[in-house]
Design a protein around this motif. Structure first.
Motif, PDB file in Angstrom:
ATOM      1  N   ARG A  35     101.980 -44.986 -31.401  1.00 18.09           N
ATOM      2  CA  ARG A  35     101.724 -45.674 -32.674  1.00 18.09           C
ATOM      3  C   ARG A  35     102.741 -45.250 -33.731  1.00 18.09           C
ATOM      4  NH1 ARG A  35      96.126 -45.437 -36.154  1.00 18.09           N
ATOM      5  NH2 ARG A  35      96.715 -47.042 -37.648  1.00 18.09           N
ATOM      6  N   MET A  36     103.061 -43.964 -33.772  1.00 11.01           N
ATOM      7  CA  MET A  36     104.066 -43.488 -34.733  1.00 11.01           C
ATOM      8  C   MET A  36     105.439 -44.041 -34.395  1.00 11.01           C
ATOM      9  SD  MET A  36     103.143 -39.533 -35.425  1.00 11.01           S
ATOM     10  CE  MET A  36     102.004 -39.075 -34.147  1.00 11.01           C
ATOM     11  N   ALA A  37     105.780 -44.078 -33.111  1.00 14.87           N
ATOM     12  CA  ALA A  37     107.092 -44.563 -32.683  1.00 14.87           C
ATOM     13  C   ALA A  37     107.294 -46.026 -33.065  1.00 14.87           C
ATOM     14  CB  ALA A  37     107.262 -44.373 -31.177  1.00 14.87           C
ATOM     15  N   GLU A  38     106.232 -46.803 -33.082  1.00 14.35           N
ATOM     16  CA  GLU A  38     106.323 -48.217 -33.443  1.00 14.35           C
ATOM     17  C   GLU A  38     106.805 -48.408 -34.887  1.00 14.35           C
ATOM     18  OE1 GLU A  38     102.422 -49.765 -32.615  1.00 14.35           O
ATOM     19  OE2 GLU A  38     102.756 -49.657 -30.446  1.00 14.35           O
ATOM     20  N   ALA A  39     106.554 -47.437 -35.746  1.00 11.73           N
ATOM     21  CA  ALA A  39     106.990 -47.520 -37.145  1.00 11.73           C
ATOM     22  C   ALA A  39     108.484 -47.242 -37.289  1.00 11.73           C
ATOM     23  CB  ALA A  39     106.181 -46.557 -38.011  1.00 11.73           C
ATOM     24  N   ARG A  40     109.122 -46.674 -36.275  1.00 16.28           N
ATOM     25  CA  ARG A  40     110.561 -46.402 -36.227  1.00 16.28           C
ATOM     26  C   ARG A  40     111.080 -45.474 -37.334  1.00 16.28           C
ATOM     27  NH1 ARG A  40     112.158 -46.939 -31.562  1.00 16.28           N
ATOM     28  NH2 ARG A  40     114.294 -47.207 -32.218  1.00 16.28           N
ATOM     29  N   PRO A  41     110.360 -44.389 -37.650  1.00 14.89           N
ATOM     30  CA  PRO A  41     110.940 -43.434 -38.598  1.00 14.89           C
ATOM     31  C   PRO A  41     112.059 -42.659 -37.910  1.00 14.89           C
ATOM     32  CG  PRO A  41     108.964 -42.509 -37.668  1.00 14.89           C
ATOM     33  CD  PRO A  41     109.074 -43.922 -37.133  1.00 14.89           C
ATOM     34  N   GLU A  42     112.904 -42.006 -38.682  1.00 15.57           N
ATOM     35  CA  GLU A  42     113.926 -41.160 -38.062  1.00 15.57           C
ATOM     36  C   GLU A  42     113.355 -39.786 -37.713  1.00 15.57           C
ATOM     37  OE1 GLU A  42     116.661 -39.197 -41.372  1.00 15.57           O
ATOM     38  OE2 GLU A  42     116.437 -41.347 -41.720  1.00 15.57           O
ATOM     39  N   LEU A  43     112.260 -39.418 -38.389  1.00 16.93           N
ATOM     40  CA  LEU A  43     111.664 -38.098 -38.194  1.00 16.93           C
ATOM     41  C   LEU A  43     110.179 -38.147 -38.490  1.00 16.93           C
ATOM     42  CD1 LEU A  43     112.099 -34.979 -37.796  1.00 16.93           C
ATOM     43  CD2 LEU A  43     112.500 -34.866 -40.265  1.00 16.93           C
ATOM     44  N   ILE A  44     109.397 -37.445 -37.670  1.00 20.85           N
ATOM     45  CA  ILE A  44     107.961 -37.252 -37.900  1.00 20.85           C
ATOM     46  C   ILE A  44     107.756 -35.806 -38.333  1.00 20.85           C
ATOM     47  CG2 ILE A  44     105.656 -37.200 -36.848  1.00 20.85           C
ATOM     48  CD1 ILE A  44     106.726 -39.994 -36.699  1.00 20.85           C
ATOM     49  N   ILE A  45     107.042 -35.609 -39.425  1.00 20.20           N
ATOM     50  CA  ILE A  45     106.605 -34.276 -39.833  1.00 20.20           C
ATOM     51  C   ILE A  45     105.133 -34.188 -39.460  1.00 20.20           C
ATOM     52  CG2 ILE A  45     106.300 -32.664 -41.744  1.00 20.20           C
ATOM     53  CD1 ILE A  45     109.218 -33.309 -41.158  1.00 20.20           C
ATOM     54  N   PHE A  46     104.839 -33.378 -38.443  1.00 20.26           N
ATOM     55  CA  PHE A  46     103.478 -33.263 -37.920  1.00 20.26           C
ATOM     56  C   PHE A  46     102.786 -32.060 -38.543  1.00 20.26           C
ATOM     57  CE2 PHE A  46     100.569 -31.542 -34.638  1.00 20.26           C
ATOM     58  CZ  PHE A  46      99.671 -32.593 -34.599  1.00 20.26           C
ATOM     59  N   LEU A  70      98.481 -41.052 -41.432  1.00 22.68           N
ATOM     60  CA  LEU A  70      99.918 -41.187 -41.254  1.00 22.68           C
ATOM     61  C   LEU A  70     100.467 -41.672 -42.590  1.00 22.68           C
ATOM     62  CD1 LEU A  70      99.997 -43.043 -37.810  1.00 22.68           C
ATOM     63  CD2 LEU A  70     100.305 -40.590 -38.240  1.00 22.68           C
ATOM     64  N   VAL A  71     101.486 -40.999 -43.089  1.00 21.76           N
ATOM     65  CA  VAL A  71     102.060 -41.352 -44.385  1.00 21.76           C
ATOM     66  C   VAL A  71     103.508 -41.804 -44.177  1.00 21.76           C
ATOM     67  CG1 VAL A  71     102.523 -40.594 -46.753  1.00 21.76           C
ATOM     68  CG2 VAL A  71     100.637 -39.556 -45.450  1.00 21.76           C
ATOM     69  N   PRO A  72     103.748 -43.126 -44.210  1.00 25.27           N
ATOM     70  CA  PRO A  72     105.122 -43.614 -44.125  1.00 25.27           C
ATOM     71  C   PRO A  72     105.809 -43.446 -45.477  1.00 25.27           C
ATOM     72  CG  PRO A  72     103.618 -45.459 -44.361  1.00 25.27           C
ATOM     73  CD  PRO A  72     102.777 -44.214 -44.302  1.00 25.27           C
ATOM     74  N   PRO A  73     107.121 -43.600 -45.541  1.00 23.46           N
ATOM     75  CA  PRO A  73     107.800 -43.437 -46.823  1.00 23.46           C
ATOM     76  C   PRO A  73     107.393 -44.495 -47.849  1.00 23.46           C
ATOM     77  CG  PRO A  73     109.339 -44.164 -45.140  1.00 23.46           C
ATOM     78  CD  PRO A  73     108.053 -43.876 -44.458  1.00 23.46           C
ATOM     79  N   THR A  74     107.077 -45.694 -47.394  1.00 27.93           N
ATOM     80  CA  THR A  74     106.609 -46.768 -48.270  1.00 27.93           C
ATOM     81  C   THR A  74     105.485 -47.508 -47.561  1.00 27.93           C
ATOM     82  OG1 THR A  74     108.215 -48.351 -47.368  1.00 27.93           O
ATOM     83  CG2 THR A  74     108.884 -47.129 -49.348  1.00 27.93           C
ATOM     84  N   GLY A  75     104.749 -48.278 -48.324  1.00 28.91           N
ATOM     85  CA  GLY A  75     103.661 -49.052 -47.733  1.00 28.91           C
ATOM     86  C   GLY A  75     102.364 -48.282 -47.716  1.00 28.91           C
ATOM     87  N   PRO A  76     101.342 -48.890 -47.135  1.00 30.41           N
ATOM     88  CA  PRO A  76     100.028 -48.247 -47.161  1.00 30.41           C
ATOM     89  C   PRO A  76      99.949 -47.010 -46.268  1.00 30.41           C
ATOM     90  CG  PRO A  76      99.948 -50.283 -45.892  1.00 30.41           C
ATOM     91  CD  PRO A  76     101.325 -50.197 -46.497  1.00 30.41           C
ATOM     92  N   VAL A  77      99.104 -46.074 -46.690  1.00 29.87           N
ATOM     93  CA  VAL A  77      98.762 -44.916 -45.874  1.00 29.87           C
ATOM     94  C   VAL A  77      97.904 -45.435 -44.721  1.00 29.87           C
ATOM     95  CG1 VAL A  77      97.472 -42.746 -45.854  1.00 29.87           C
ATOM     96  CG2 VAL A  77      98.913 -43.337 -47.811  1.00 29.87           C
ATOM     97  N   ILE A  78      98.138 -44.909 -43.524  1.00 30.83           N
ATOM     98  CA  ILE A  78      97.498 -45.417 -42.315  1.00 30.83           C
ATOM     99  C   ILE A  78      96.443 -44.423 -41.837  1.00 30.83           C
ATOM    100  CG2 ILE A  78      97.908 -46.162 -39.938  1.00 30.83           C
ATOM    101  CD1 ILE A  78     100.934 -46.527 -40.911  1.00 30.83           C
TER     102      ILE A  78
END
Length: 124
Positions: free
Chosen positions: A59-70, A34-42
């Motif tokens: 788990r992805m929803a907990e990060a609260r992004p506006e969009l997931i690119i799967f 999982l690659v968030p915009p900032t912070g460590p790669v998960i």
């Protein structure tokens, strides 16, 4: 002349993709991430589409992004819609594409300052 990419400090950028790995900020990964915009790669404990559960999307929803690119791997395959309930409940969008296209799309959106997360399947 030396050229440098115009990139905000601390923003995760996907540098390369092969069928067996993805490179984020110059660091290669050979398992799904999982690659968030900032912070460590998960690290993401999924090696095939059939491994996915609703908990993976929670788990992805907990990060609260506006969009997931799967990124679904080498070919475009969609996760079962029932697994996406946590994202729908949190009003988080999801776009599915093959992993190469997902990497390119993530880079464009993160460069625009969007709160996007890439969920990339890397087959072992």
């Amino acid at each position: 002349m030396k050229l440098q990419a115009d990139r905000a400090e601390g923003v995760n950028i996907i540098n390369a993709y092969t069928a067996a790995s993805v490179s984020v900020n110059g660091e290669p990964y050979t398992t799904s991430i999982l690659v968030p915009p900032t912070g460590p790669v998960i690290p993401w404990d999924v090696s095939a589409l059939s491994d996915l559960t609703e908990a993976h999307f929670e788990r992805m929803a907990e990060a609260r992004p506006e969009l997931i690119i799967f990124g679904s791997g080498r070919q475009l395959r969609f996760p079962p819609p029932a697994l996406l309930r946590p994202l729908m409940a949190a009003r988080i969008g999801i776009e599915t594409m093959d992993t190469a296209a997902a990497a390119r799309t993530y880079n464009i959106l993160v460069a625009e300052g969007r709160q996007v997360m890439a969920a990339l399947l890397i087959h072992s």
